[in-house]
Design an enzyme around this catalytic site. Structure first.
Site, short mmCIF file in Angstrom:
data_model
loop_
_atom_site.label_atom_id
_atom_site.label_comp_id
_atom_site.label_asym_id
_atom_site.label_seq_id
_atom_site.Cartn_x
_atom_site.Cartn_y
_atom_site.Cartn_z
N HIS A 196 0.84 -1.20 0.00
CA HIS A 196 0.00 0.00 0.00
C HIS A 196 0.88 1.25 0.00
O HIS A 196 0.67 2.18 -0.81
CB HIS A 196 -0.91 -0.02 1.23
CG HIS A 196 -1.73 1.22 1.42
ND1 HIS A 196 -3.06 1.30 1.06
CD2 HIS A 196 -1.42 2.42 1.95
CE1 HIS A 196 -3.52 2.50 1.35
NE2 HIS A 196 -2.55 3.20 1.90
N GLU A 197 1.87 1.29 0.88
CA GLU A 197 2.70 2.48 0.99
C GLU A 197 3.61 2.65 -0.23
O GLU A 197 3.84 3.78 -0.67
CB GLU A 197 3.54 2.42 2.27
CG GLU A 197 2.72 2.39 3.55
CD GLU A 197 1.83 3.63 3.72
OE1 GLU A 197 2.10 4.66 3.09
OE2 GLU A 197 0.86 3.56 4.51
N CYS A 207 -7.79 4.81 -2.64
CA CYS A 207 -8.85 4.41 -3.57
C CYS A 207 -10.22 4.59 -2.91
O CYS A 207 -10.44 4.19 -1.77
CB CYS A 207 -8.66 2.95 -3.98
SG CYS A 207 -9.91 2.38 -5.15
N CYS A 212 -10.26 -2.39 -2.38
CA CYS A 212 -8.93 -2.29 -3.01
C CYS A 212 -7.84 -2.17 -1.96
O CYS A 212 -8.06 -1.64 -0.86
CB CYS A 212 -8.93 -1.05 -3.91
SG CYS A 212 -7.37 -0.69 -4.76
N CYS A 234 -6.88 1.09 -9.97
CA CYS A 234 -5.54 1.21 -9.40
C CYS A 234 -4.55 0.29 -10.09
O CYS A 234 -3.36 0.61 -10.20
CB CYS A 234 -5.58 0.93 -7.89
SG CYS A 234 -6.49 2.21 -6.96
#
Length: 302
Positions: A196-197, A207, A212, A234
């Site tokens: 994620h990061e 998102c 997601c 994404c």
């Protein structure tokens, strides 16, 4: 409980855009890739569902922000993109990363992310943070301490016995620090946070379209509900930033799950000390995600 359900046209525009150049770019994608991504705006899709909010403390409710569609991502003048000479992602244990960064960022690094099992407090007045990152510099440090099963128990062995003030240049706290049992749940949670990061470093914002990986999370329960996969909108952003075949990417992910996972027990704390380079990889918690990837491959390879 609240379900955020966008219209088919809204999702289609968020994915494909109305800009003729970006529409043409989308139409040049492999037919299988288009078929998978088009699942974003299929109401009956069993691959990509709407976002579900469970409480007022969930991220979207408590942190209002404008959504980012593909066109906004593509046009962002501040977005960092890899280049042939800056295309590596470095993941270092935090004891190494601080010394590593003191010297210099490697010339071929797109970003460097440090990981630790130590709880992070940037200032005395702050509550804990899961991590901090500089997106412009391509650097982040993340803690997985609270993902361990024993963190909130009375028997947690990583508690500081005595408060100790050290200088900002003293990194001795990282030496021989307690590492909990490496379970598949801890590994899954850590993978979600890290990917994620890194997605943010590639320019992907939170998102708000579908369930997601890039959804924000305000607490551990919400992070656990967040899937490990990217929604089609994404996914197109990441593909645009990095460049890859979705089929080959998904096949590689299945291989990663299968690699060394057969009959492998979870690591115990005493087996998890720094210096042991042959840790087992517990992947029981990844089973549902692997099944999802296989369904996607079936759509891609029709």
């Amino acid at each position: 409980m609240q379900i955020i359900r966008h219209s088919e046209q809204t999702l289609k525009t968020a994915l494909i855009s109305k800009n003729p150049v970006l529409v043409s770019q989308y139409e040049k994608l492999d037919a299988g890739e288009q078929r998978l991504m088009n699942e974003a705006f299929q109401p009956a899709s069993d691959l990509f569902g709407p976002i579900t909010l469970h409480s007022p403390s969930d991220w979207i409710t408590s942190h209002p922000e404008a959504p980012q569609d593909f066109e906004q991502f593509f046009s962002d003048p501040y977005r960092k993109t890899p280049s042939p000479d800056k295309c590596s992602i470095y993941i270092q244990s935090i004891g190494d990363i601080l010394k590593f960064l003191k010297k210099k960022k490697p010339e071929d690094a797109f970003c460097i992310v440090g990981i630790t099992m130590i709880d992070l407090y940037p200032r005395d007045s702050w509550n804990f943070v899961f991590g901090q990152a500089s997106l412009t510099d391509g650097v982040g440090i993340f803690s997985f301490a609270r993902y361990g099963s024993d963190f909130y128990s009375m028997r947690y062995e990583g508690k500081v016995k005595k408060l100790k003030k050290t200088s900002s240049s003293d990194y001795s706290i990282f030496n021989n620090y307690y590492i909990p049992e490496i379970t598949s749940v801890l590994l899954l949670r850590s993978c979600k946070t890290l990917t994620h990061e890194i997605g943010h470093i590639f320019g992907l914002r939170h998102c708000q379209w579908l369930a997601c990986l890039m959804q924000g999370s305000n607490h551990l329960e919400e992070a656990d509900r967040r899937p490990l996969n990217l929604c089609p909108i994404c996914l197109r952003k990441l593909q645009c930033a990095v460049g890859f075949s979705i089929v080959e990417r998904y096949k590689a992910l299945v291989r990663w799950i299968d690699d060394e996972s057969s009959g492998t027990p979870g690591a115990t704390p005493e087996h998890s000390r720094e210096g042991n380079g042959n840790l087992p990889k517990p992947v029981e918690a990844f089973k549902e995600w692997k099944e999802w990837i296989i369904k996607c491959l079936a759509v891609l390879q029709k």
